[in-house]
Structure formats: structure tokens, C-alpha cells
Scaffold this motif. Structure first.
Motif, PDB file in Angstrom:
ATOM      1  N   ILE A 158     -92.189 -12.948  14.836  1.00  0.00           N
ATOM      2  CA  ILE A 158     -92.815 -13.715  13.748  1.00  0.00           C
ATOM      3  C   ILE A 158     -93.435 -12.767  12.727  1.00  0.00           C
ATOM      4  CG2 ILE A 158     -94.699 -15.300  13.192  1.00  0.00           C
ATOM      5  CD1 ILE A 158     -94.128 -16.710  15.880  1.00  0.00           C
ATOM      6  N   GLU A 159     -94.138 -11.742  13.190  1.00  0.00           N
ATOM      7  CA  GLU A 159     -94.770 -10.785  12.285  1.00  0.00           C
ATOM      8  C   GLU A 159     -93.740 -10.020  11.464  1.00  0.00           C
ATOM      9  OE1 GLU A 159     -97.251  -8.442  14.819  1.00  0.00           O
ATOM     10  OE2 GLU A 159     -98.668 -10.088  15.150  1.00  0.00           O
ATOM     11  N   LYS A 160     -92.621  -9.632  12.083  1.00  0.00           N
ATOM     12  CA  LYS A 160     -91.567  -8.933  11.353  1.00  0.00           C
ATOM     13  C   LYS A 160     -90.955  -9.840  10.283  1.00  0.00           C
ATOM     14  CE  LYS A 160     -90.193  -5.517  14.782  1.00  0.00           C
ATOM     15  NZ  LYS A 160     -89.131  -5.036  15.652  1.00  0.00           N
ATOM     16  N   GLU A 161     -90.754 -11.094  10.630  1.00  0.00           N
ATOM     17  CA  GLU A 161     -90.190 -12.039   9.653  1.00  0.00           C
ATOM     18  C   GLU A 161     -91.164 -12.260   8.500  1.00  0.00           C
ATOM     19  OE1 GLU A 161     -87.430 -14.596   7.900  1.00  0.00           O
ATOM     20  OE2 GLU A 161     -87.248 -13.046   9.418  1.00  0.00           O
ATOM     21  N   LEU A 162     -92.444 -12.376   8.789  1.00  0.00           N
ATOM     22  CA  LEU A 162     -93.438 -12.536   7.726  1.00  0.00           C
ATOM     23  C   LEU A 162     -93.497 -11.298   6.835  1.00  0.00           C
ATOM     24  CD1 LEU A 162     -96.322 -14.349   9.650  1.00  0.00           C
ATOM     25  CD2 LEU A 162     -94.768 -15.327   7.945  1.00  0.00           C
ATOM     26  N   GLU A 163     -93.368 -10.118   7.409  1.00  0.00           N
ATOM     27  CA  GLU A 163     -93.335  -8.887   6.619  1.00  0.00           C
ATOM     28  C   GLU A 163     -92.097  -8.838   5.727  1.00  0.00           C
ATOM     29  OE1 GLU A 163     -93.595  -5.682   9.409  1.00  0.00           O
ATOM     30  OE2 GLU A 163     -95.676  -6.118   9.925  1.00  0.00           O
ATOM     31  N   ARG A 164     -90.973  -9.291   6.267  1.00  0.00           N
ATOM     32  CA  ARG A 164     -89.739  -9.321   5.479  1.00  0.00           C
ATOM     33  C   ARG A 164     -89.864 -10.279   4.299  1.00  0.00           C
ATOM     34  NH1 ARG A 164     -85.204 -12.056   4.632  1.00  0.00           N
ATOM     35  NH2 ARG A 164     -85.791 -13.795   5.919  1.00  0.00           N
ATOM     36  N   ILE A 165     -90.425 -11.455   4.554  1.00  0.00           N
ATOM     37  CA  ILE A 165     -90.623 -12.441   3.489  1.00  0.00           C
ATOM     38  C   ILE A 165     -91.577 -11.895   2.430  1.00  0.00           C
ATOM     39  CG2 ILE A 165     -91.617 -14.704   2.976  1.00  0.00           C
ATOM     40  CD1 ILE A 165     -90.480 -15.618   5.708  1.00  0.00           C
ATOM     41  N   LEU A 202     -89.778  -9.365   0.260  1.00  0.00           N
ATOM     42  CA  LEU A 202     -88.898 -10.035  -0.699  1.00  0.00           C
ATOM     43  C   LEU A 202     -89.693 -10.620  -1.859  1.00  0.00           C
ATOM     44  CD1 LEU A 202     -86.364 -11.856   1.662  1.00  0.00           C
ATOM     45  CD2 LEU A 202     -85.915  -9.909   0.164  1.00  0.00           C
ATOM     46  N   ASP A 203     -90.842 -11.210  -1.560  1.00  0.00           N
ATOM     47  CA  ASP A 203     -91.692 -11.764  -2.611  1.00  0.00           C
ATOM     48  C   ASP A 203     -92.194 -10.670  -3.549  1.00  0.00           C
ATOM     49  OD1 ASP A 203     -91.366 -14.324  -1.644  1.00  0.00           O
ATOM     50  OD2 ASP A 203     -93.297 -14.375  -0.588  1.00  0.00           O
ATOM     51  N   ARG A 204     -92.609  -9.544  -2.980  1.00  0.00           N
ATOM     52  CA  ARG A 204     -93.084  -8.423  -3.816  1.00  0.00           C
ATOM     53  C   ARG A 204     -91.950  -7.883  -4.684  1.00  0.00           C
ATOM     54  NH1 ARG A 204     -95.572  -4.623   0.452  1.00  0.00           N
ATOM     55  NH2 ARG A 204     -94.134  -5.835   1.628  1.00  0.00           N
ATOM     56  N   LEU A 211     -89.365  -7.264  -9.973  1.00  0.00           N
ATOM     57  CA  LEU A 211     -88.210  -7.425 -10.860  1.00  0.00           C
ATOM     58  C   LEU A 211     -88.552  -8.293 -12.064  1.00  0.00           C
ATOM     59  CD1 LEU A 211     -85.259  -7.849  -8.322  1.00  0.00           C
ATOM     60  CD2 LEU A 211     -85.702  -5.910  -9.835  1.00  0.00           C
ATOM     61  N   ASN A 212     -89.304  -9.356 -11.853  1.00  0.00           N
ATOM     62  CA  ASN A 212     -89.713 -10.218 -12.966  1.00  0.00           C
ATOM     63  C   ASN A 212     -90.592  -9.455 -13.944  1.00  0.00           C
ATOM     64  OD1 ASN A 212     -88.313 -12.424 -12.031  1.00  0.00           O
ATOM     65  ND2 ASN A 212     -90.058 -13.299 -10.967  1.00  0.00           N
ATOM     66  N   SER A 213     -91.516  -8.672 -13.418  1.00  0.00           N
ATOM     67  CA  SER A 213     -92.409  -7.887 -14.265  1.00  0.00           C
ATOM     68  C   SER A 213     -91.630  -6.858 -15.069  1.00  0.00           C
ATOM     69  CB  SER A 213     -93.460  -7.202 -13.397  1.00  0.00           C
ATOM     70  OG  SER A 213     -94.244  -6.339 -14.167  1.00  0.00           O
ATOM     71  N   ARG A 214     -90.701  -6.190 -14.413  1.00  0.00           N
ATOM     72  CA  ARG A 214     -89.878  -5.190 -15.097  1.00  0.00           C
ATOM     73  C   ARG A 214     -89.032  -5.842 -16.185  1.00  0.00           C
ATOM     74  NH1 ARG A 214     -86.562  -1.793 -11.030  1.00  0.00           N
ATOM     75  NH2 ARG A 214     -88.532  -1.957  -9.942  1.00  0.00           N
ATOM     76  N   GLY A 215     -88.478  -6.995 -15.900  1.00  0.00           N
ATOM     77  CA  GLY A 215     -87.669  -7.706 -16.895  1.00  0.00           C
ATOM     78  C   GLY A 215     -88.483  -8.111 -18.109  1.00  0.00           C
ATOM     79  N   LEU A 216     -89.701  -8.583 -17.881  1.00  0.00           N
ATOM     80  CA  LEU A 216     -90.561  -8.944 -19.007  1.00  0.00           C
ATOM     81  C   LEU A 216     -90.928  -7.717 -19.837  1.00  0.00           C
ATOM     82  CD1 LEU A 216     -92.936 -11.550 -17.328  1.00  0.00           C
ATOM     83  CD2 LEU A 216     -91.186 -11.981 -19.059  1.00  0.00           C
ATOM     84  N   THR A 217     -91.197  -6.607 -19.177  1.00  0.00           N
ATOM     85  CA  THR A 217     -91.539  -5.377 -19.896  1.00  0.00           C
ATOM     86  C   THR A 217     -90.379  -4.926 -20.766  1.00  0.00           C
ATOM     87  OG1 THR A 217     -93.015  -4.714 -18.108  1.00  0.00           O
ATOM     88  CG2 THR A 217     -92.301  -2.994 -19.622  1.00  0.00           C
ATOM     89  N   TYR A 218     -89.179  -4.908 -20.211  1.00  0.00           N
ATOM     90  CA  TYR A 218     -88.005  -4.508 -20.985  1.00  0.00           C
ATOM     91  C   TYR A 218     -87.760  -5.483 -22.140  1.00  0.00           C
ATOM     92  CZ  TYR A 218     -86.823  -1.174 -17.289  1.00  0.00           C
ATOM     93  OH  TYR A 218     -86.845  -0.129 -16.402  1.00  0.00           O
ATOM     94  N   GLY A 219     -87.984  -6.746 -21.907  1.00  0.00           N
ATOM     95  CA  GLY A 219     -87.811  -7.748 -22.967  1.00  0.00           C
ATOM     96  C   GLY A 219     -88.765  -7.524 -24.131  1.00  0.00           C
ATOM     97  N   VAL A 220     -90.000  -7.184 -23.840  1.00  0.00           N
ATOM     98  CA  VAL A 220     -90.975  -6.908 -24.900  1.00  0.00           C
ATOM     99  C   VAL A 220     -90.574  -5.655 -25.668  1.00  0.00           C
ATOM    100  CG1 VAL A 220     -93.369  -6.206 -25.319  1.00  0.00           C
ATOM    101  CG2 VAL A 220     -92.894  -8.117 -23.811  1.00  0.00           C
TER     102      VAL A 220
END
Length: 95
Positions: free
Chosen positions: A26-33, A36-38, A43-52
């Protein structure tokens, strides 16, 4: 069906009653999730920076062209860029 199988099982209760191997899984799965969230946030932050950055570069190019006496080219570049930006935002909203 018995009453016990129909009850809701709180994930914390399941974790508390699990053996050590299950807890490790369970702990390994939570770490994996979490990883992925991080990654998605990064990626979203990097995309916004490049867009600006791209937006500011095109704005600078339009201003430069207009200020150097090439108003038609600067205006055309600005209009085409604004239309492209609007279409990118419209496609992004559909997701």
C-alpha cells in the motif's frame, strides 16, 4: 449477503488491520501515485512557463516590426499569433 460484507470499509481501517507485507505494498502504491501527481504538476508548470515565454517573444517581435516601420507585417504576425493562441486554448479546454 451478510451485514459485514455490505458495510463500507474505511481505507485507514483496512490499512490498520493489514499485515506488514500488505502495508508495504500500500505504501509503495501511494508513493507511486504521489510521484505521478508531482510529475503532472511539474509538466503543467513547465508548459505554462514555456507558453508565457513564447507569448512574450511573439509580442516583442510584433512590437519590433511595427516600431521599425513594418506595421503590416507586425499586425499580420500579431493577428495570426492571437488566432493560434485562441485555438490552442479552445482545444485545451475540451480535454
Amino acid at each position: 449477503m451478510n451485514d459485514r460484507s455490505e458495510r463500507y470499509h474505511d481505507p485507514l481501517q483496512v490499512y490498520a488491520h493489514a499485515d506488514s507485507e500488505t502495508r508495504i505494498l500500500i505504501e509503495k502504491e501511494l508513493e507511486r501515485i504521489d510521484a505521478l501527481d508531482r510529475r503532472e504538476v511539474d509538466l503543467n508548470s513547465r508548459g505554462l512557463t514555456y507558453g508565457v515565454v513564447v507569448t512574450l517573444l511573439f509580442l516583442g517581435a510584433c512590437i519590433y516590426l511595427i516600431a521599425s516601420g513594418r506595421g503590416v507585417e507586425g499586425t499580420i504576425l500579431g493577428v495570426v499569433y492571437i488566432l493560434a493562441l485562441i485555438s490552442v486554448l479552445a482545444v485545451g479546454r475540451r480535454r
